[in-house]
Enzyme design. Structure first.
Site, PDB file in Angstrom:
ATOM      1  N   LYS A  93      56.534   7.802  74.173  1.00  0.00           N
ATOM      2  CA  LYS A  93      56.289   6.815  73.110  1.00  0.00           C
ATOM      3  C   LYS A  93      56.230   5.423  73.714  1.00  0.00           C
ATOM      4  CE  LYS A  93      58.155   5.506  68.553  1.00  0.00           C
ATOM      5  NZ  LYS A  93      59.237   5.784  67.584  1.00  0.00           N
ATOM      6  N   SER A 168      57.594   7.140  63.069  1.00  0.00           N
ATOM      7  CA  SER A 168      56.730   6.286  63.867  1.00  0.00           C
ATOM      8  C   SER A 168      56.294   6.921  65.185  1.00  0.00           C
ATOM      9  CB  SER A 168      57.432   4.956  64.163  1.00  0.00           C
ATOM     10  OG  SER A 168      58.616   5.189  64.915  1.00  0.00           O
ATOM     11  N   SER A 192      62.092   8.903  62.762  1.00  0.00           N
ATOM     12  CA  SER A 192      60.805   8.816  63.453  1.00  0.00           C
ATOM     13  C   SER A 192      60.498   9.902  64.473  1.00  0.00           C
ATOM     14  CB  SER A 192      60.664   7.461  64.139  1.00  0.00           C
ATOM     15  OG  SER A 192      60.285   6.526  63.176  1.00  0.00           O
TER      16      SER A 192
HETATM   17  N1  GLN Z   1      60.337   5.042  58.758  1.00  0.00           N
HETATM   18  C1  GLN Z   1      61.559   4.392  59.107  1.00  0.00           C
HETATM   19  C2  GLN Z   1      61.293   2.922  59.292  1.00  0.00           C
HETATM   20  O1  GLN Z   1      60.218   2.516  59.107  1.00  0.00           O
HETATM   21  C3  GLN Z   1      62.137   4.989  60.335  1.00  0.00           C
HETATM   22  C4  GLN Z   1      61.476   4.553  61.582  1.00  0.00           C
HETATM   23  C5  GLN Z   1      62.108   5.056  62.834  1.00  0.00           C
HETATM   24  O2  GLN Z   1      62.881   6.023  62.824  1.00  0.00           O
HETATM   25  N2  GLN Z   1      61.800   4.372  63.932  1.00  0.00           N
HETATM   26  O3  GLN Z   1      62.150   2.167  59.615  1.00  0.00           O
END
Ligand code: GLN
Length: 496
Positions: A93, A168, A192
């Site tokens: 990532k 994400s 994410s």
């Molecule tokens: N969707 C959540 C957010 O936008 C989690 C994102 C994540 O785990 N990085 O914060």
């Protein structure tokens, strides 16, 4: 890299070696060499229209693959004991730094950032023989649930082009499922890793907070962030997890525990009759898609047949999780992102050099953040501002403690907690992007785990009528990854 073409159906790469075991068998039988395999995957990634990779580190990958091929030629067999990930190509990532490799965090603000150091987890993986192919796409700074918030374009779902891959870590999940790498790294602040794993039909592990060093991870919300693997099966996720786990003096929040033994745990037959599984009533609620509910019920039936005891439990404060998360996460994010001031990280924004004064300079810097990141910086700055921090941040921290205590209480009665990863399967591209609250609600079942610092895994457990994957979430007590992986492996292997 090319960007997704929504009108074309993605074609997963059809090489027959998907998992670490399959790849190692192919190396041992001389069907393919590490160098040939790496070249093949680099070519697939280069021509892919999925948007899953943002940058390929071709030279680094080829150099590692040449070394692996030499070792294999000399030793005749994969030195798996010494290097459990020997010759295994991985995606990373683009929120994790590698010295000399562009690391954007999916943001225009870091469009040209070349980090001068390498994350601890990457050094550990490379020492175990892994080959880093490149950096995968993500929602900007990890903020999102659909991968539509990347400054460099969205990622296509690996089997259904009209759907999002989840976020994400959407690029990592899509790259694994699409056969562009054997496994990949994600980060999980509120879901994410687990959400894209569930949407794309791969396995995703979010380890206990502090189990893997975050040195070299660009911080989103420091009390929640955790690095973890996405893979085709539980064994591979366990292999990557073990290699990355353990104490790191470079990360003061990293646990002093030694290396985990997750892979070993998957080798031992689990006695299901000794396992008590808790099913939170707050997770089997209205709003859960009927096909998701059915897949979870079927999974519970399987556990029951294996001899596990199923117990209804309650996590009474979990309905407050999303509200608490969006105070804690945005507050920490606003503080962490203050360093993106356009002066450091080689990220001087386009046009800023011509700014007439400081105010105009900062305006140009801010213009480089996407709308979701700006929204969160504004919210977080407000929640931490004088006079409000008691009402928002401090309150949120108090409720967070209650959420953690709910899990502590539940784990006095059960060994694992099981439920859905997400209320629905992968939703349509564009469906939720203009409604942030709807987007935030995707993470309703994953967020409590981050607030409590626990390990959890998403394992495919079925498909809906359109063939979209459904993930089962299994949650364990802190540092209980071994048992979690053992149970997840047994469940995953039920069909084989
Ligand atoms: N969707 C959540 C957010 O936008 C989690 C994102 C994540 O785990 N990085 O914060």
């Amino acid at each position: 890299m090319s960007h997704p073409n929504p009108s074309s159906t993605p074609k997963p790469v059809q090489h027959p070696f998907k998992t670490v075991t399959e790849v190692h068998a192919a190396f041992n039988k001389k069907i393919i060499s590490p160098l040939e395999f790496t070249r093949e995957l680099l070519n697939s990634a280069k021509t892919s229209q999925s948007g899953a990779f943002l940058t390929l580190c071709e030279d680094r990958a080829i150099t590692s693959a040449v070394v692996a091929t030499d070792i294999l030629n000399q030793e005749g067999q994969v030195p798996r004991d010494r290097m459990p990930l020997f010759g295994i190509p991985l995606g990373v990532k683009d929120l994790i730094t590698i010295e000399g490799v562009k690391t954007t965090a999916g943001s225009k603000t870091l469009e040209n950032y070349i980090p001068p150091y390498t994350a601890t987890c990457i050094s550990l993986l490379e020492s175990a023989g892994a080959i880093i192919l490149g950096k995968t796409n993500l929602d900007e700074f990890g903020m999102g649930s659909s991968n539509e918030n990347s400054a460099f374009g969205p990622v296509q779902h690996p089997t259904h082009p009209d759907r999002v891959p989840g976020g994400s870590s959407g690029g990592s999940a899509a790259a694994v499922k699409g056969g562009l790498c054997v496994a990949a790294l994600g980060t999980d602040t509120g879901g994410s890793i687990r959400l894209p794993a569930s949407f794309c039909g791969v396995v995703g592990l979010k380890p206990t907070y502090g189990r893997i060093s975050r040195y070299g991870q660009i911080a989103y919300a420091s009390s929640l962030d955790q690095i973890g693997p996405l893979a085709h099966n539980v064994e591979d996720a366990a292999l990557l997890f073990d290699v990355m786990s353990g104490h790191d003096p470079l990360d003061s929040t990293c646990s002093p525990r030694g290396r985990a033994q997750g892979y070993q745990a998957t080798r031992v037959k689990l006695d299901w009759s000794a396992i008590r599984i808790g099913v939170p009533k707050e997770y089997m609620v209205e709003g859960l898609a009927p096909e998701v509910e059915k897949a979870i019920q079927n999974s519970l039936e399987w556990f029951k047949q294996k001899g596990a005891r199923i117990k209804p439990i309650s996590l009474p404060h979990s309905p407050y999780s999303v509200a608490v998360y969006y105070v804690v996460a945005v507050s920490e994010a606003s503080s962490n992102l203050a360093r993106m001031d356009g002066v450091r990280f080689g990220n001087r924004p386009f046009g800023a050099a011509e700014a007439k004064n400081l105010a105009e300079y900062y305006q140009k810097v801010r213009a480089n953040f996407g709308p979701e990141v700006k929204r969160r910086i504004i919210l977080g700055t407000f929640a931490l501002s004088s006079g409000y921090s008691e009402a928002y941040y401090k309150r949120a921290c108090q409720v967070r403690r209650k959420i953690k205590e709910d899990f502590d209480n539940a784990f006095r009665e059960v060994d694992l907690i099981v439920g859905p990863v997400s209320p629905t399967t992968a939703f349509k591209v564009g469906e939720k992007i203009s409604d942030p609250l709807q987007m935030y609600l995707n993470d309703i079942f994953t967020i409590p785990v981050n607030l409590a610092g626990l390990p959890a895994i998403s394992v495919p457990c079925g498909n809906d009528g359109e063939g979209l994957s459904i993930g089962l979430q299994m949650i364990a007590p802190a540092f209980g990854e071994e048992r979690l992986l053992s149970a997840a492996h047994s469940f995953f292997e039920r069909l084989s």
